[in-house]
Scaffold this motif. Sequence first.
Motif, PDB file in Angstrom:
ATOM      1  N   LEU A   1       0.849  -1.188   0.000  1.00 43.48           N
ATOM      2  CA  LEU A   1       0.000   0.000   0.000  1.00 43.48           C
ATOM      3  C   LEU A   1       0.884   1.237   0.000  1.00 43.48           C
ATOM      4  CD1 LEU A   1      -2.793  -1.046   2.517  1.00 43.48           C
ATOM      5  CD2 LEU A   1      -2.742  -1.261   0.032  1.00 43.48           C
ATOM      6  N   VAL A   2       1.315   1.630  -1.187  1.00 44.62           N
ATOM      7  CA  VAL A   2       2.187   2.790  -1.329  1.00 44.62           C
ATOM      8  C   VAL A   2       1.600   3.725  -2.377  1.00 44.62           C
ATOM      9  CG1 VAL A   2       3.621   1.507  -2.969  1.00 44.62           C
ATOM     10  CG2 VAL A   2       4.542   3.560  -1.879  1.00 44.62           C
ATOM     11  N   GLU A   3       1.677   5.016  -2.103  1.00 44.85           N
ATOM     12  CA  GLU A   3       1.178   6.024  -3.037  1.00 44.85           C
ATOM     13  C   GLU A   3       2.368   6.699  -3.710  1.00 44.85           C
ATOM     14  OE1 GLU A   3      -0.964   8.546  -0.434  1.00 44.85           O
ATOM     15  OE2 GLU A   3      -2.709   7.216  -0.268  1.00 44.85           O
ATOM     16  N   HIS A   4       2.434   6.602  -5.023  1.00 47.81           N
ATOM     17  CA  HIS A   4       3.491   7.253  -5.798  1.00 47.81           C
ATOM     18  C   HIS A   4       2.925   8.558  -6.360  1.00 47.81           C
ATOM     19  CE1 HIS A   4       6.296   3.839  -5.729  1.00 47.81           C
ATOM     20  NE2 HIS A   4       5.218   3.080  -5.794  1.00 47.81           N
ATOM     21  N   THR A   5       3.617   9.644  -6.061  1.00 51.35           N
ATOM     22  CA  THR A   5       3.123  10.970  -6.421  1.00 51.35           C
ATOM     23  C   THR A   5       4.111  11.671  -7.340  1.00 51.35           C
ATOM     24  OG1 THR A   5       2.003  11.141  -4.287  1.00 51.35           O
ATOM     25  CG2 THR A   5       2.305  13.177  -5.514  1.00 51.35           C
ATOM     26  N   TYR A   6       3.569  12.332  -8.361  1.00 50.42           N
ATOM     27  CA  TYR A   6       4.374  13.091  -9.310  1.00 50.42           C
ATOM     28  C   TYR A   6       3.866  14.525  -9.301  1.00 50.42           C
ATOM     29  CZ  TYR A   6       5.641   8.394 -10.765  1.00 50.42           C
ATOM     30  OH  TYR A   6       6.085   7.091 -10.767  1.00 50.42           O
ATOM     31  N   LYS A   7       4.676  15.405  -8.735  1.00 50.55           N
ATOM     32  CA  LYS A   7       4.302  16.818  -8.625  1.00 50.55           C
ATOM     33  C   LYS A   7       5.057  17.613  -9.676  1.00 50.55           C
ATOM     34  CE  LYS A   7       3.298  16.280  -3.723  1.00 50.55           C
ATOM     35  NZ  LYS A   7       3.517  16.748  -2.338  1.00 50.55           N
ATOM     36  N   ILE A   8       4.319  18.498 -10.357  1.00 47.67           N
ATOM     37  CA  ILE A   8       4.884  19.153 -11.542  1.00 47.67           C
ATOM     38  C   ILE A   8       4.806  20.667 -11.421  1.00 47.67           C
ATOM     39  CG2 ILE A   8       4.745  19.364 -14.048  1.00 47.67           C
ATOM     40  CD1 ILE A   8       3.406  16.602 -14.073  1.00 47.67           C
ATOM     41  N   ARG A   9       5.949  21.324 -11.656  1.00 41.97           N
ATOM     42  CA  ARG A   9       5.967  22.777 -11.825  1.00 41.97           C
ATOM     43  C   ARG A   9       5.912  23.033 -13.325  1.00 41.97           C
ATOM     44  NH1 ARG A   9       8.894  27.135  -9.060  1.00 41.97           N
ATOM     45  NH2 ARG A   9      10.090  25.572  -7.896  1.00 41.97           N
ATOM     46  N   LEU A  10       4.799  23.594 -13.778  1.00 37.87           N
ATOM     47  CA  LEU A  10       4.592  23.773 -15.208  1.00 37.87           C
ATOM     48  C   LEU A  10       5.437  24.914 -15.754  1.00 37.87           C
ATOM     49  CD1 LEU A  10       0.724  23.336 -15.281  1.00 37.87           C
ATOM     50  CD2 LEU A  10       2.439  21.658 -15.942  1.00 37.87           C
ATOM     51  N   ASP A  11       5.813  24.784 -17.023  1.00 34.82           N
ATOM     52  CA  ASP A  11       6.600  25.823 -17.682  1.00 34.82           C
ATOM     53  C   ASP A  11       5.705  27.011 -18.018  1.00 34.82           C
ATOM     54  OD1 ASP A  11       8.820  24.159 -17.599  1.00 34.82           O
ATOM     55  OD2 ASP A  11       8.310  23.216 -19.532  1.00 34.82           O
ATOM     56  N   GLY A  12       6.195  28.225 -17.768  1.00 38.33           N
ATOM     57  CA  GLY A  12       5.454  29.416 -18.128  1.00 38.33           C
ATOM     58  C   GLY A  12       4.307  29.707 -17.176  1.00 38.33           C
TER      59      GLY A  12
END
Length: 868
Positions: free
Chosen positions: A230-241
Motif C-alpha cells: 500500500l504505497v502512493e506514488h506521487t508526481y508533482k509538476i511545476r509547469l513551464d510558463g
Amino acid sequence: MADAQTATMEGRVEAGGFKTRGVGGFRLALRFALREMRGGLSGFFIFLACIALGVAAIGGVNSVASAIQSAVNEQGQELLGADIRFELNQRTATDEEAQWLNSLGEVAESANMRSMARLVDASDQALVEAKAVDASYPLYGVLETEPALSHEALFGLHGDVHGAAVAPLLLDRLGLELGDQLLLGNQTFELRATITNEPDAVSDGFGFAPRMLISLEGLEAAGLVQPGSLVEHTYKIRLDGNVSDTDLRALREEASRQFPEAGWSVRTRENAAPSLASNVERFSQFLTLVGLTALVVGGVGVANAVRAYLDGKRTVIATFKSLGASAGFVVSVYLIQIMIIALIGIAIGLVLAALMPFAASAALANVLPVPSEAGLYPLALGLAAVFGVLTTLAFALLPLGRARDVPATALFREMGIATGRWPRLSYLVTSAGLAALLAVLAIAYAEDKRVAMVFVGGMVAAFLILRLVASAVQWLARRAPRIRSTALRLAVGNIHRPGALTPSVVLALGLGLTLLATLAMIDGNLRRQISGNLPEIAPNFFFVDIQSHEVDQFTQIVEDEAPEGKLIKVPMLRGRITALNGVDVREITPPAEGGWVLRGDRGLTYAINQPENSSLSEGEWWPADYQGEPLVSFTEEEGKELGLELGDTITVNVLGRSVTARIASFRQVEWETLAMNFVMVFSPNTFAGAPHAWLATLTDENATSQGEASLLNAVTRNLPTVTTVRVKDALDVVNSLVSQLATAIRAAAAVALIASVLVLSGALAAGNRARVHDAVVLKTLGATRRVLISAFAMEYMLLGLATAVFALLAGTAAAWFVVSQIMTLPWEFLPDVAVLTIVLALVMTVGFGLIGTWRVLGHKAAPILRNL
C-alpha cells in the motif's frame, strides 16, 4: 410627553390631523422616533446583546472559514507542492506516462506509505508515516528542519546509512535524540534533523503516525515496496510558463484522454487541500447553524424587549391616537426606533465578527497546517447582517401588531399591551414570511442542504413544541387543586395568569438547554464508544502489507505469541471507482452522505465465501467454483445512497487496469465494530493473477499490554515490511481529535446558552412592572417579604423544572437519532448529562428570577398605589 406634543404641533396639517402617509408621513415618523430616543436605550440592552451575539457568531464563524479558505486558495501551489499533481496507488508511472509527465515541466517524485520504524536493538518500535522524496523536493515552499540542512546532507548515504528527518513526536515516543539510528524495513537510517515545516503536508491528508522523511533511494534500500504494497506514488509538476487555472483544468482533461486506463488521481493548485476545505466548510456550517439558533433564541428576547418597551410607552401611544394619528403611523414610529436599535446591535456584532479572523490567525496557528489570512470578508459579514435584520423584523412585528390595535381608552386605563390576543393577519403573515425567508437563506447558503434542512426543521419544531409545553404548563397550573400553602398557591397562580412569564421563560431556556443536552449526549456517547465499547469489540491489531510469501511465517508468529487469539486474513488491493453503469464518476453528482465512496481510493478484496461479519440483504453470493463475469457485493447503505441496484455495473481501476463487475448482492455491515469490512467484495476470478498483499486482524480478549507489546515486537523484528497498527493507539488519536472537536462544539453551544440567559433576563425584566404591582398589592393585603420571595422562587423553580424536562427529553431524542441512526453507533442514556441539564435550568431560572424579584420587593407602595 412634552416632546411628543411639541412634535405633534409641528407636524399638524389640514383638518388638524397627522400627515401619516407617503414621504411626508415617513419623515414625521422618523422625527418622532428620533425625538423619543433622546432618552437613551434603557430597556434595550438585552435586545442589543442578543442581536450582537447572534450576528457576531454567524459573521465570525463564516469570516474565519473564509480566511482559511482564502489562505488555501492563495497558497495552493505551496500546499500542493506543485501546479498539478498525479498520484498512483501501488504502482509507478509507466515509461510512456513518465515521458508525458516530464514533458509538462519540472517533476518531483515522492512515495508515501505507513510502516514500522524500530530501534536498532529491536527493543521498541513505532508506526510512522514514511515519505520518500527526490532531490527536486519541494518544488514550491521550503522544507524547514532543525538544523537546516541541504538535501544531500539530510538524506544522503553516509557509509551504509541513509539520513532521515522526523517529527519531534517520534523522538519522544522512542526516547531518541538527533544522531541516533532507526531501522525502517531492512535499512538503517540516521536521524539528522527534526521537521519544523513540511510545506505540502496538508495535501497528503491526515496521518495517524509521526512523519519520517527519507529519500527515494533510502526507500528502495529499505525493501518496503513489494508487489501489492500500500504505497502512493506521487508526481508533482511545476509547469513551464504562466499557466491559468483554466489551462490546468484542460490539462487534467488531456491526461484522462491520453491515459484513460491510468487510474491516477489528479489534483491542481486550485484544489490543493480538498479534505481540509471540506472539513472547514462542514464545521463552519454547523457553527453557523448554532449561531443562527442563538440569534433565533435572541429573537425571543427581541419580542420581550419590544413588548416591554411598548408597554412603557402606552401613554405616548394613547396621545398619538387621541390626536388623530393612524395606527399605521404609530407602528412606523416604533418600528423605526426598533430598527435603529437593531442596526446598532448588528453593527456591534459585525465589529466583533470582523475581529475574529485576526484572533483566529494566532489561535489556530498551532492547530491548522494552513495560516489563515486575516482580513475583512464582506460576504460573511453581509450574510450575518441580513440574518440579524430578518430576525429582528420577524420577532418585533408581533408585539407591534398587538400595540397597533389597542384603543387609546384602554391605554389610558393602564391596561397595557395585551399579550394574549393575536395581531392582525397581515402582521402574522409578514412575520411568518420573514421567518421562512430566514430558514430559506440558512439552507441556501449551507453546503450540506440536508443537514441544514434537518437543523432548521428541528428548530421550528422545537419552537412549536416549546409553545405547546408552555401552554400545557399553564393549563395544568390553571387546573391544579387548591393548595393550602399561600406561597405555592401564588406561584401556581403566577404561572397561568394573563401576561405570565411562562411562554417567554420556556422558549428562552428551552432551545438553549435542548441544544446543550443534545451535544452533551452525543459527545458523551462518542467518548464512551471510543474509550470503552470500541476497545472491547474491536480487534487488538491490524496488520497491513503482509506479502503473499510471508503469510505462513506471519501466521506462525501470531499463533506463537497469541495462541488464544482469533486471526482473520484477507487479500487486499487498492482501487478507484471510475464509472457507475458506464457513466464516468466525474460526470456524476453524488449525494453528500454517499459521495465519499467515489472520492479517492478504496480498499478492495475478493472472497470465496461470504464474510462472517456481514449479512446479505439482497441478492445471492456466488458459488465457490464461480468462473463467470466479474461480480461484486456492495454494502447496502452506501449502495442505496448512490442509487445502485442489483444488476448495475461498477468499474474500478486497479494497478492501471479497469475492471467492470456486476452487482450480485448487497450486504449489511457493522462498521462500528472496526472489524475488517469492505465496501466492495469481488468474486475471486475478478483479480486472478493480480499482485496483492494481505490484511489481517487479531482479536484476543485476554491479551495483556505486555503480551501485545511482545507480539508487536516479534512481528516487526521478523517481518519488518509488515505494518502493525495497534487499535488502542489509533483510538487514542481519534479520542484526542474528538476532544478538540468537542471543545469547539461546547463553545458554540455556550453561545446559544448565553443567548438563552440574556433572553431569560430580558423576560424577567419585561415582567417586572406587573411584578411590582403584584408585590405592592399583596404587601398591602398583609403578605410578608418571605411569603413573596417563596412564591416567586417556587414559580421560577416550577418553570425551570418543566423546561429542563422538555430539554432533556428533546435533547435525548435528538442525540439518539444522530448517534444510532446517522453514526450507526450503540446508544446509551447518560444520567450525568440529565442531572446537569436539570440543575442548570433550576439555577438559572431561580437565580436570575430572585435577583430581579429582590429589586421588585424594594419598591415603595405609595407611588404605585396612586397610579392604580
